[in-house]
Design a protein around this motif. Structure first.
Motif, PDB file in Angstrom:
ATOM      1  N   ARG A 164       1.243   8.584  -5.734  1.00  0.00           N
ATOM      2  CA  ARG A 164       2.518   8.018  -6.182  1.00  0.00           C
ATOM      3  C   ARG A 164       2.561   6.545  -5.800  1.00  0.00           C
ATOM      4  NH1 ARG A 164       6.969  11.753  -6.942  1.00  0.00           N
ATOM      5  NH2 ARG A 164       6.113  13.859  -6.977  1.00  0.00           N
ATOM      6  N   ASP A 177       5.924   9.282 -12.326  1.00  0.00           N
ATOM      7  CA  ASP A 177       6.108   9.914 -11.013  1.00  0.00           C
ATOM      8  C   ASP A 177       4.756  10.073 -10.316  1.00  0.00           C
ATOM      9  OD1 ASP A 177       8.813  10.127 -10.950  1.00  0.00           O
ATOM     10  OD2 ASP A 177       8.863  12.131 -11.826  1.00  0.00           O
ATOM     11  N   GLU A 178       3.829  10.602 -11.077  1.00  0.00           N
ATOM     12  CA  GLU A 178       2.492  10.886 -10.543  1.00  0.00           C
ATOM     13  C   GLU A 178       1.486  10.029 -11.307  1.00  0.00           C
ATOM     14  OE1 GLU A 178       0.451  12.767  -7.627  1.00  0.00           O
ATOM     15  OE2 GLU A 178       2.525  13.336  -8.058  1.00  0.00           O
ATOM     16  N   GLU A 222      -5.872   5.616 -10.864  1.00  0.00           N
ATOM     17  CA  GLU A 222      -5.645   5.403  -9.428  1.00  0.00           C
ATOM     18  C   GLU A 222      -6.321   4.135  -8.914  1.00  0.00           C
ATOM     19  OE1 GLU A 222      -6.644   8.883  -7.216  1.00  0.00           O
ATOM     20  OE2 GLU A 222      -4.874   9.992  -7.919  1.00  0.00           O
TER      21      GLU A 222
END
Ligand code: SF4
Length: 64
Positions: free
Chosen positions: A2, A38-39, A45
Protein backbone atom coordinates in the motif's frame (compact mmCIF):
# COMPACT_ATOMS: atom_id res chain seq x y z
CA UNK A 1 1.76 -3.23 -0.90
CA UNK A 2 0.00 0.00 0.00
CA UNK A 3 1.16 3.55 -0.64
CA UNK A 4 0.13 6.64 1.28
CA UNK A 5 0.96 10.30 0.81
CA UNK A 6 1.56 12.64 3.72
CA UNK A 7 -0.21 15.82 2.64
CA UNK A 8 1.67 17.88 5.18
CA UNK A 9 4.84 17.06 3.25
CA UNK A 10 3.75 16.73 -0.40
CA UNK A 11 4.87 19.76 -2.39
CA UNK A 12 2.95 18.86 -5.53
CA UNK A 13 5.82 18.58 -7.98
CA UNK A 14 4.12 15.56 -9.58
CA UNK A 15 7.26 13.46 -9.88
CA UNK A 16 5.43 10.41 -8.55
CA UNK A 17 2.76 10.87 -11.24
CA UNK A 18 5.46 10.70 -13.89
CA UNK A 19 7.20 7.69 -12.39
CA UNK A 20 4.01 5.65 -11.87
CA UNK A 21 0.88 7.26 -13.33
CA UNK A 22 -1.07 4.04 -12.77
CA UNK A 23 -0.88 4.66 -9.01
CA UNK A 24 -0.33 8.40 -8.49
CA UNK A 25 -2.41 11.22 -9.93
CA UNK A 26 -2.19 14.94 -9.38
CA UNK A 27 -5.23 16.48 -7.73
CA UNK A 28 -5.67 20.17 -8.56
CA UNK A 29 -8.02 20.73 -5.64
CA UNK A 30 -5.56 19.34 -3.08
CA UNK A 31 -2.52 20.85 -4.84
CA UNK A 32 -0.95 17.47 -4.16
CA UNK A 33 -0.88 13.98 -5.59
CA UNK A 34 -3.28 11.24 -4.55
CA UNK A 35 -3.04 7.46 -4.55
CA UNK A 36 -5.48 5.83 -6.96
CA UNK A 37 -5.40 2.27 -5.67
CA UNK A 38 -5.85 0.57 -2.30
CA UNK A 39 -3.50 -2.25 -3.15
CA UNK A 40 -0.56 -1.67 -5.50
CA UNK A 41 -0.47 -4.36 -8.22
CA UNK A 42 2.66 -6.51 -7.95
CA UNK A 43 3.98 -5.44 -11.35
CA UNK A 44 3.96 -1.78 -10.23
CA UNK A 45 5.66 -2.22 -6.86
CA UNK A 46 9.16 -1.42 -8.14
CA UNK A 47 8.02 1.86 -9.67
CA UNK A 48 6.09 2.82 -6.53
CA UNK A 49 9.26 2.19 -4.50
CA UNK A 50 11.19 4.32 -6.99
CA UNK A 51 8.62 7.11 -6.67
CA UNK A 52 8.93 6.96 -2.88
CA UNK A 53 12.74 7.09 -3.06
CA UNK A 54 12.66 10.04 -5.47
CA UNK A 55 10.06 12.03 -3.53
CA UNK A 56 12.20 14.90 -2.28
CA UNK A 57 10.24 15.67 0.92
CA UNK A 58 9.72 11.96 1.69
CA UNK A 59 5.96 12.27 1.49
CA UNK A 60 5.29 8.77 0.12
CA UNK A 61 5.04 6.00 2.68
CA UNK A 62 5.10 2.43 1.42
CA UNK A 63 3.76 -0.43 3.54
CA UNK A 64 4.47 -4.04 2.62
S1 SF4 B 1 6.75 13.12 -5.63
FE1 SF4 B 1 6.26 13.49 -3.47
S2 SF4 B 1 6.15 15.70 -3.26
FE2 SF4 B 1 6.02 15.22 -5.44
S3 SF4 B 1 3.82 15.14 -5.86
FE3 SF4 B 1 4.51 13.05 -5.41
S4 SF4 B 1 4.14 12.80 -3.20
FE4 SF4 B 1 4.08 14.98 -3.63
Amino acid sequence: MRAKIDYDLCMGDQNCCKVCPEVFQYDDAKIASIVLVDEVPAQLEDRVRQAAEECAPGAINVEA
